[in-house]
Design an enzyme around this catalytic site. Structure first.
Site, PDB file in Angstrom:
ATOM      1  N   ASP A  87       0.855  -1.181   0.000  1.00 23.51           N
ATOM      2  CA  ASP A  87       0.000   0.000   0.000  1.00 23.51           C
ATOM      3  C   ASP A  87       0.896   1.238   0.000  1.00 23.51           C
ATOM      4  OD1 ASP A  87      -2.057  -1.782   0.346  1.00 23.51           O
ATOM      5  OD2 ASP A  87      -2.836  -0.877   2.187  1.00 23.51           O
TER       6      ASP A  87
ATOM      7  N   HIS B 172       4.882  -7.383  -0.238  1.00 25.75           N
ATOM      8  CA  HIS B 172       4.593  -8.651  -0.910  1.00 25.75           C
ATOM      9  C   HIS B 172       5.289  -8.720  -2.270  1.00 25.75           C
ATOM     10  CE1 HIS B 172       1.160  -9.938   1.795  1.00 25.75           C
ATOM     11  NE2 HIS B 172       1.396  -8.690   2.192  1.00 25.75           N
TER      12      HIS B 172
ATOM     13  N   SER C 208       8.237   3.545   5.278  1.00 24.61           N
ATOM     14  CA  SER C 208       9.401   3.717   4.421  1.00 24.61           C
ATOM     15  C   SER C 208       9.011   3.650   2.954  1.00 24.61           C
ATOM     16  CB  SER C 208      10.468   2.683   4.754  1.00 24.61           C
ATOM     17  OG  SER C 208      11.702   3.088   4.216  1.00 24.61           O
TER      18      SER C 208
END
Length: 282
Positions: A88, A145, A246
């Site tokens: 995200d 991911h 980050s």
């Protein structure tokens, strides 16, 4: 002087690592009233949607870090087609790699060689390829991911500073992603080499991977780590997580046909389709 430039400049003298470790200790605190107060305040300030979380009760988390790296419900992030967003966040920049250079922000480019810890041979694999940078804001889901299925060939820890990686800093600190502490993960995929770089930032207490646990900080030297057994991860599988926010920089040896609807600073979700590889469509 703009407020954004001032914010960037005052970061230079700050003891990045000391501040990050202190925040890391607080984020691992198990005193119930304190960690619950921190979690509730964070949810309120950043408007975190706990309805997506596998565990929606904020008080059920043992530490703030457990909350911050919370698992989502399986249906919260369906996987799209082709190349997936690994996290995200905001798709801050993306496009072709031109003469070893990637765009950080308007007026600022950085070197692929520098990003990979000075490895010119590895950087040459991505000449003429494509890249994408995704900034994870504090409210975002902070597990990373796999954008494609791949087999890990090498992991490289690169020491560095811990500047913030928000928009204000990326616009005013040159070579930001190539000067911050980072973890470089090299993969072989059906589309050729892929590298996923987990970039540390101010108050990021640690970076974890599913194959090695907590990885940073290690030392003041570049460390290259290979594994005795192949580590293969499927497309969409979790590969790591940030303990506080980050950026992820990913690069591919081939050119990516990015979705026409995408633009710099577009909000993306983990599993969202970013495009495909038309040069292998036949």
């Amino acid at each position: 002087m703009s407020l954004a430039k001032f914010f960037a400049l005052i970061q230079y003298p700050i003891p990045h690592h000391l501040l990050s470790r202190l925040v890391g200790c607080l984020a691992e605190c198990r005193v119930a009233w304190l960690k619950n107060a921190l979690i509730r305040a964070f949810i309120k300030v950043f408007k975190v949607d706990m309805g997506e979380a596998a565990e929606p009760d904020p008080t059920a988390y043992a530490t703030f870090n457990d909350f911050f790296t919370r698992e989502l419900k399986p249906e919260a992030r369906p996987l799209g087609e082709g190349l997936l967003s690994p996290a995200d966040g905001n798709l801050s920049q993306f496009g072709p790699i031109e003469a070893d250079r990637l765009l950080q922000a308007k007026g600022h480019r950085f070197s692929m060689v520098d990003l990979l810890g000075g490895d010119a041979d590895a950087a040459r694999r991505y000449a003429g390829g494509s890249y994408a940078n995704i900034y994870l804001s504090p409210k975002d889901y902070h597990r990373v991911h796999m954008p494609l299925a791949g087999t890990l060939t090498e992991m490289v820890y690169v020491p560095g500073r811990l500047f913030s990686v928000n928009a204000a800093t990326t616009e005013h600190v040159p070579n930001l992603f190539a000067r911050n502490e980072r973890l470089v993960c090299h993969f072989d995929t059906e589309y050729g080499p892929m590298v996923v770089v987990l970039v540390g930032a101010m108050i990021v207490a640690a970076i974890e991977t599913v194959w090695a646990g907590q990885v940073t900080p290690l030392s003041g030297q570049v460390q290259r780590i290979r594994f005795d057994q192949p580590i293969h991860l499927e497309r969409g599988a979790e590969m790591g997580r940030f303990k506080l926010g980050s950026t992820v920089v990913m690069a591919f040896a081939g050119q990516v046909d990015f979705d026409d609807a995408l633009a710099p600073r577009t909000k993306v979700a983990m599993g969202q389709s970013l495009g495909g590889f038309p040069y292998l469509s036949d």
